[in-house]
Design a protein around this motif. Structure first.
Motif, PDB file in Angstrom:
ATOM      1  N   THR A  78       0.830  -1.206   0.000  1.00 54.44           N
ATOM      2  CA  THR A  78       0.000   0.000   0.000  1.00 54.44           C
ATOM      3  C   THR A  78       0.862   1.252   0.000  1.00 54.44           C
ATOM      4  O   THR A  78       0.579   2.222  -0.713  1.00 54.44           O
ATOM      5  CB  THR A  78      -0.943   0.009   1.217  1.00 54.44           C
ATOM      6  N   GLU A  79       1.949   1.251   0.787  1.00 55.17           N
ATOM      7  CA  GLU A  79       2.869   2.389   0.801  1.00 55.17           C
ATOM      8  C   GLU A  79       3.563   2.532  -0.549  1.00 55.17           C
ATOM      9  O   GLU A  79       3.769   3.651  -1.036  1.00 55.17           O
ATOM     10  CB  GLU A  79       3.892   2.226   1.918  1.00 55.17           C
ATOM     11  N   LEU A  80       3.917   1.409  -1.163  1.00 59.51           N
ATOM     12  CA  LEU A  80       4.509   1.475  -2.498  1.00 59.51           C
ATOM     13  C   LEU A  80       3.521   2.073  -3.491  1.00 59.51           C
ATOM     14  O   LEU A  80       3.896   2.875  -4.361  1.00 59.51           O
ATOM     15  CB  LEU A  80       4.922   0.080  -2.964  1.00 59.51           C
ATOM     16  N   GLY A  81       2.248   1.689  -3.375  1.00 56.22           N
ATOM     17  CA  GLY A  81       1.223   2.264  -4.241  1.00 56.22           C
ATOM     18  C   GLY A  81       1.078   3.758  -4.012  1.00 56.22           C
ATOM     19  O   GLY A  81       0.897   4.527  -4.960  1.00 56.22           O
ATOM     20  N   MET A  82       1.182   4.188  -2.757  1.00 52.13           N
ATOM     21  CA  MET A  82       1.096   5.612  -2.433  1.00 52.13           C
ATOM     22  C   MET A  82       2.272   6.367  -3.039  1.00 52.13           C
ATOM     23  O   MET A  82       2.104   7.447  -3.632  1.00 52.13           O
ATOM     24  CB  MET A  82       1.079   5.787  -0.907  1.00 52.13           C
ATOM     25  N   ILE A  83       3.474   5.814  -2.905  1.00 55.28           N
ATOM     26  CA  ILE A  83       4.667   6.460  -3.458  1.00 55.28           C
ATOM     27  C   ILE A  83       4.566   6.551  -4.973  1.00 55.28           C
ATOM     28  O   ILE A  83       4.794   7.608  -5.572  1.00 55.28           O
ATOM     29  CB  ILE A  83       5.938   5.679  -3.061  1.00 55.28           C
ATOM     30  N   GLY A  84       4.207   5.428  -5.602  1.00 54.63           N
ATOM     31  CA  GLY A  84       4.099   5.416  -7.060  1.00 54.63           C
ATOM     32  C   GLY A  84       3.021   6.339  -7.578  1.00 54.63           C
ATOM     33  O   GLY A  84       3.206   7.039  -8.583  1.00 54.63           O
ATOM     34  N   SER A  85       1.886   6.386  -6.899  1.00 55.22           N
ATOM     35  CA  SER A  85       0.787   7.241  -7.363  1.00 55.22           C
ATOM     36  C   SER A  85       1.133   8.720  -7.199  1.00 55.22           C
ATOM     37  O   SER A  85       0.615   9.558  -7.942  1.00 55.22           O
ATOM     38  CB  SER A  85      -0.503   6.913  -6.604  1.00 55.22           C
ATOM     39  N   ALA A  86       2.017   9.065  -6.261  1.00 51.15           N
ATOM     40  CA  ALA A  86       2.435  10.459  -6.102  1.00 51.15           C
ATOM     41  C   ALA A  86       3.092  10.958  -7.383  1.00 51.15           C
ATOM     42  O   ALA A  86       2.852  12.090  -7.826  1.00 51.15           O
ATOM     43  CB  ALA A  86       3.394  10.593  -4.918  1.00 51.15           C
ATOM     44  N   LEU A  87       3.923  10.117  -7.984  1.00 50.52           N
ATOM     45  CA  LEU A  87       4.543  10.502  -9.258  1.00 50.52           C
ATOM     46  C   LEU A  87       3.483  10.681 -10.336  1.00 50.52           C
ATOM     47  O   LEU A  87       3.489  11.676 -11.069  1.00 50.52           O
ATOM     48  CB  LEU A  87       5.568   9.449  -9.692  1.00 50.52           C
ATOM     49  N   PHE A  88       2.550   9.744 -10.428  1.00 48.08           N
ATOM     50  CA  PHE A  88       1.577   9.802 -11.503  1.00 48.08           C
ATOM     51  C   PHE A  88       0.666  11.020 -11.398  1.00 48.08           C
ATOM     52  O   PHE A  88       0.389  11.689 -12.396  1.00 48.08           O
ATOM     53  CB  PHE A  88       0.745   8.517 -11.523  1.00 48.08           C
ATOM     54  N   PHE A  89       0.192  11.322 -10.189  1.00 52.41           N
ATOM     55  CA  PHE A  89      -0.714  12.457 -10.044  1.00 52.41           C
ATOM     56  C   PHE A  89       0.027  13.784 -10.264  1.00 52.41           C
ATOM     57  O   PHE A  89      -0.506  14.704 -10.897  1.00 52.41           O
ATOM     58  CB  PHE A  89      -1.389  12.431  -8.673  1.00 52.41           C
ATOM     59  N   ALA A  90       1.256  13.883  -9.747  1.00 55.17           N
ATOM     60  CA  ALA A  90       2.051  15.087  -9.994  1.00 55.17           C
ATOM     61  C   ALA A  90       2.366  15.211 -11.478  1.00 55.17           C
ATOM     62  O   ALA A  90       2.327  16.304 -12.054  1.00 55.17           O
ATOM     63  CB  ALA A  90       3.339  15.048  -9.170  1.00 55.17           C
TER      64      ALA A  90
END
Length: 452
Positions: free
Chosen positions: A65-77
Motif C-alpha cells: 500500500t505504501e509502495l502504491g502511495m509512493i508510485g501514485s504520487a509521481l503519476f498524479f504530480a
C-alpha cells in the motif's frame, strides 16, 4: 523573476540566412532530434528506477500500500504537471525547459537513494513526477516546430521509442545494479544517467528553426497554415483545441491504456516474482522484452498509419488495443512457462508501444492546431497519468487485500487484479472506436464544406 522568465521563454528568431542550405538544416534537425531522443531515454530511466527497487523496498519493511502511495504520487504530480507544462511548452525554449526538468529528476533520484521513510519517499517521488512532466511536452513541441505534417508521424514514432529504450535500460541495466549492489546504487546510477542526458540536451539540441536563422517548417515544407494559425495568438489555438470532443474521448482511451501500461511497468516484475516464482533478474528480463518489442511495434505502427490511416489513426489504435488485451490476458491467465511468458510480453510490448505513441500524443497532435501541440499533449497527459495514478493506487490496495499468509510466507492472489487490468484494456479499445467515428464524421463535414 524577469531573468527566469527570459531563460525559459522561446528563443528569439535569429537573423534569417540569405540562402537556404538544406544540408545544414537537415544536420541541425537530426542533431536536435537525436539529442532530444537520447535525453528522453534517460528521463524514463529516472522515472522507472522505483519500479525495479520495489521488491527490495518490501524486504526492508515498506508495504505494498505504501509502495502504491509512493508510485501514485509521481503519476498524479505528472498528470497535473503534464497539463501545465504542456501549455507552457508551447511558449518555451524547449532546450532550457527540458534540460531543467531532467536535472531536477536526477536530483530526486539521488535523494531517493538516501531514504527509507515512506512519507519522504512519497514527497521526493511526487517532485520527480513534476520534473518528469517537463520532458514530453517540449519534445512534442520540438517535433511540431521542426517537422511537417507529412513526416511528423514517422519521426514521432521514432522519438516515441525512447521510452521503450529507457524501459529496457531500466529493466536490464538498473535492475542488475539493484540485484548486485543494492537498491541505493540503482537510484544513484539512474541519477547519473539523468545528469548525462541533461548535458546532451544543453549541448546539442536547438529550440526552433527560426532560432537558427531558418524560416518556419511550414514555409520550408510549403505547408501554409490556416488563418487562425497565421494570425491568432497561441492561447487562442490552445483553447480551440480543448473544444474538440475527439480529444476528450482519446484522453479517456489513453487513461485506460495507461492503467495497463503501468500495470506492467510498475508491477510486472513483482507479478512475475510472486505469481510465477521468477527471480528478480528473470522477471526483469521478461519485462525488458516488452520494452524492446515496443520499439519495433511503435516504428511499424507509425509508418503504417502514415500510409493507410493518416487522417484517422484512431481506427488502427482500436484494433491494436484488442490485440494488446489478448497478449496481456495470455500473460495473466496462462500458467508459468518461460516461452509463453516471453511471447505474451512480445505481443503486449509491441502493441503498448504503438498505443503509447498514438493515444499518448500523436492522435491529439493530428486533430489539433500545430500551435497547440503542447496543450493537446498536456490534455492527454493529465488524463493518462491520472489513470496511471488511479491504477497504481488501486493495484496496491487490491494486492494488499488479496494477499494471505501460509506457512509464515506472504502469498498473493492476482485473479481480481487481473480482471481489473483486462477491463481497462477493453474500455480503451471501445473509446478508440468512438473517437474514430467522431473524427470520420468531422472529415466528411470538412470535405463537404470544401466542395461547397
Amino acid at each position: 523573476m524577469s531573468g527566469v522568465v527570459n531563460f525559459f521563454k522561446a528563443a528569439a528568431p535569429a537573423a534569417e540566412n540569405k540562402t537556404f542550405n538544406p544540408q545544414k538544416f537537415m544536420f541541425l534537425r537530426w542533431k536536435s532530434f537525436l539529442a532530444m531522443t537520447i535525453a528522453y531515454v534517460t528521463f524514463y530511466v529516472c522515472r522507472l528506477s522505483f519500479t525495479v527497487a520495489k521488491s527490495a523496498l518490501i524486504d526492508i519493511g515498506i508495504s505494498p500500500t505504501e509502495l502504491g502511495m509512493i508510485g501514485s504520487a509521481l503519476f498524479f504530480a505528472y498528470a497535473i504537471g503534464k497539463l501545465v507544462n504542456g501549455f507552457l511548452a508551447d511558449h518555451a525554449n524547449v532546450v532550457h525547459f527540458m534540460g531543467f526538468g531532467l536535472l531536477l529528476s536526477a536530483c530526486m533520484n539521488l535523494l531517493m537513494g538516501f531514504n527509507t521513510n515512506a512519507m519522504w519517499l512519497t514527497l521526493f517521488w511526487g517532485i520527480n513526477g513534476w520534473a518528469q512532466s517537463m520532458g514530453a511536452g517540449p519534445c512534442v513541441v520540438s517535433l511540431a516546430r521542426w517537422y511537417g505534417s507529412k513526416e511528423r508521424g514517422t519521426f514521432y514514432s521514432l522519438w516515441s521509442t525512447a521510452h521503450n529504450v529507457g524501459e529496457a535500460v531500466t529493466y536490464m541495466g538498473i535492475a542488475t545494479v539493484v540485484a548486485t549492489y543494492g537498491w541505493n546504487l540503482g537510484y544513484f546510477s539512474s541519477s547519473a544517467l539523468g545528469v548525462i542526458g541533461a548535458i546532451v540536451i544543453l549541448l546539442f539540441m536547438c529550440d526552433s528553426p527560426q532560432s537558427a536563422g531558418y524560416p518556419p517548417i511550414g514555409v520550408i515544407r510549403n505547408e501554409p497554415q490556416d488563418e487562425i494559425e497565421q494570425q491568432g495568438p497561441v492561447i487562442k489555438s490552445q483553447l480551440l483545441s480543448l473544444k474538440n470532443p475527439a480529444l476528450w474521448v482519446i484522453a479517456i482511451a489513453s487513461a485506460s491504456m495507461y492503467i495497463d501500461r503501468y500495470a506492467v511497468n510498475s508491477w510486472g516484475i513483482f507479478y512475475f516474482q510472486q505469481a510465477k516464482d521468477y527471480t528478480t533478474i528473470e522477471a526483469s528480463a521478461i519485462v525488458g522484452v516488452n520494452a524492446i518489442a515496443g520499439i519495433v511495434g511503435t516504428i511499424i505502427a507509425g509508418v503504417l498509419s502514415d500510409r493507410f490511416f493518416p487522417r484517422n489513426r484512431s481506427v488502427m489504435a482500436g484494433f491494436i488495443s484488442l490485440i494488446n488485451v489478448c497478449g496481456f490476458a495470455a500473460m495473466l491467465f496462462l500458467p508459468k512457462n518461460y516461452y509463453t511468458d516471453i511471447i505474451s510480453m512480445l505481443i503486449f510490448g509491441a502493441t503498448i508501444g504503438a498505443l503509447t505513441c498514438f493515444l499518448g500524443g500523436l492522435i491529439a497532435v493530428d486533430i489539433s492546431s500545430k500551435k497547440a501541440a503542447g496543450a493537446a499533449l498536456g490534455t492527454i497527459g493529465i488524463a493518462s497519468y491520472a489513470g496511471a495514478g488511479f491504477g497504481e493506487f488501486i493495484t496496491g490496495v487490491i494486492i494488499d487485500h488479496t494477499s494471505y499468509i501460509e506457512a509464515g510466507k506472504t502469498l498473493y492472489n492476482f485473479h481480481s487484479l487481473s480482471i481489473f487490468w483486462i477491463s481497462s484494456g477493453l474500455l480503451s479499445a471501445l473509446m478508440c472506436f468512438i473517437a474514430a467515428g467522431i473524427v470520420a464524421r468531422r472529415n466528411v463535414l470538412t470535405e463537404s464544406s470544401v466542395t461547397n
